[in-house]
Design a protein around this motif. Structure first.
Motif, PDB file in Angstrom:
ATOM      1  N   ILE A  77       0.862  -1.188   0.000  1.00 14.07           N
ATOM      2  CA  ILE A  77       0.000   0.000   0.000  1.00 14.07           C
ATOM      3  C   ILE A  77       0.891   1.228   0.000  1.00 14.07           C
ATOM      4  O   ILE A  77       1.646   1.462   0.945  1.00 14.07           O
ATOM      5  N   LEU A  79       1.149   5.276  -0.037  1.00 15.35           N
ATOM      6  CA  LEU A  79       0.315   6.421   0.340  1.00 15.35           C
ATOM      7  C   LEU A  79       1.002   7.728  -0.018  1.00 15.35           C
ATOM      8  O   LEU A  79       2.188   7.919   0.254  1.00 15.35           O
ATOM      9  N   ALA A  85      -4.552   8.182   4.312  1.00 15.00           N
ATOM     10  CA  ALA A  85      -4.429   6.846   4.910  1.00 15.00           C
ATOM     11  C   ALA A  85      -5.667   6.013   4.585  1.00 15.00           C
ATOM     12  O   ALA A  85      -5.602   4.791   4.434  1.00 15.00           O
ATOM     13  N   ALA A  88      -6.228   2.059   4.486  1.00 10.75           N
ATOM     14  CA  ALA A  88      -4.976   1.296   4.500  1.00 10.75           C
ATOM     15  C   ALA A  88      -4.924   0.315   5.662  1.00 10.75           C
ATOM     16  O   ALA A  88      -4.461  -0.823   5.507  1.00 10.75           O
ATOM     17  N   GLN A  89      -5.399   0.729   6.831  1.00 14.24           N
ATOM     18  CA  GLN A  89      -5.334  -0.165   7.986  1.00 14.24           C
ATOM     19  C   GLN A  89      -6.234  -1.385   7.794  1.00 14.24           C
ATOM     20  O   GLN A  89      -5.872  -2.508   8.175  1.00 14.24           O
ATOM     21  N   LEU A  92      -4.410  -3.697   5.507  1.00 16.27           N
ATOM     22  CA  LEU A  92      -3.276  -4.266   6.237  1.00 16.27           C
ATOM     23  C   LEU A  92      -3.729  -5.366   7.189  1.00 16.27           C
ATOM     24  O   LEU A  92      -3.081  -6.415   7.313  1.00 16.27           O
ATOM     25  N   THR A  99       1.961  -4.617   3.332  1.00 15.69           N
ATOM     26  CA  THR A  99       2.844  -3.548   3.811  1.00 15.69           C
ATOM     27  C   THR A  99       2.244  -2.184   3.514  1.00 15.69           C
ATOM     28  O   THR A  99       1.477  -2.023   2.564  1.00 15.69           O
ATOM     29  N   VAL A 100       2.613  -1.216   4.344  1.00 13.10           N
ATOM     30  CA  VAL A 100       2.205   0.181   4.146  1.00 13.10           C
ATOM     31  C   VAL A 100       3.469   1.021   4.025  1.00 13.10           C
ATOM     32  O   VAL A 100       4.311   1.036   4.928  1.00 13.10           O
ATOM     33  N   VAL A 114      -2.415   5.064  10.701  1.00 18.24           N
ATOM     34  CA  VAL A 114      -2.247   3.711  10.177  1.00 18.24           C
ATOM     35  C   VAL A 114      -0.933   3.148  10.704  1.00 18.24           C
ATOM     36  O   VAL A 114      -0.005   3.904  11.029  1.00 18.24           O
ATOM     37  N   VAL A 116       2.409   1.918  10.098  1.00 23.03           N
ATOM     38  CA  VAL A 116       3.386   2.025   9.013  1.00 23.03           C
ATOM     39  C   VAL A 116       4.375   0.873   9.125  1.00 23.03           C
ATOM     40  O   VAL A 116       4.940   0.627  10.195  1.00 23.03           O
TER      41      VAL A 116
END
Length: 211
Positions: A77, A79, A85, A88-89, A92, A99-100, A114, A116
């Motif tokens: 992901i 950003l 964000a 994203a969480q 995840l 991955t972020v 989120v 990271v």
């Protein structure tokens, strides 16, 4: 949710932003309710750019993404700016080994929204062969996708009917200026993109950008 393949291995979808209000586009220079997100498969990797799960179509979204993850593995992901964000969480949490990735200078602000897993700097080569490009506004990062000559942009550039332009001056921080914003976008454009992948405004020819 609207989903469209805009090039081989490159997709675009839109979703209504839950925090949007009519005044956000009240002067015609802000952002519209439906925001844009992108998915790219390159070098055997699935990358998601500023993903937002559509609240009114979650089941269909997850079914589609589950199929992609089964085929290509857990998503990376990427950003652009901490405001984005978005979901994203959720992504995840759903996929082991997802991955972020966020721009290191704005990591602290991202971590408020989120978890990271990875940070990057300008010029770094990221998953799916995307290149990180530093911008001026709020320590935003753009993403250059050389396989498609495309540039993913968060808040620095917004799309309107038939054109794209810099974000309103009112969006800038106290230590930011329109001149520096303009200069940073022009540096990103030195890669000569043919396509702008705007997270506010959707994909469009780079020729529509008015600086």
């Amino acid at each position: 949710m609207e989903l469209e393949q805009i090039a081989p291995h490159l997709w675009w979808w839109t979703a209504p932003h839950p925090d949007w209000a009519p005044e956000d586009l009240g002067d015609g220079k802000g952002w519209a309710r439906d925001v844009s997100c992108y998915a790219l498969v390159e070098d055997g990797t699935l990358a998601l750019f500023d993903p937002l799960v559509p609240a009114d179509d979650e089941e269909r979204f997850w079914r589609a993404l589950d199929r992609d993850v089964e085929e290509h593995g857990p998503p990376a992901i990427l950003l652009t700016i901490f405001w984005h964000a978005r979901s994203a969480q959720q992504v995840l949490d759903r996929y082991d080994d997802a991955t972020v990735w966020v721009h290191e200078p704005s990591g602290e602000r991202f971590r408020e929204r989120v978890r990271v897993t990875q940070t990057f700097r300008a010029g770094d080569l990221l998953p799916a062969k995307a290149e990180a490009v530093a911008l001026h506004h709020r320590q935003e990062a753009a993403f250059w996708i050389p396989a498609h000559r495309a540039l993913v942009l968060g808040d620095s550039v917004l799309g309107y009917e038939g054109r794209a332009a810099l974000c309103p001056e009112s969006w800038l921080g106290e230590d930011e200026s329109v001149e520096e914003l303009d200069a940073s976008v022009r540096r990103a454009l030195e890669r000569n993109p043919q396509l702008l992948l705007l997270t506010h405004g959707g994909p469009r020819p780079a020729s529509q950008l008015q600086l």
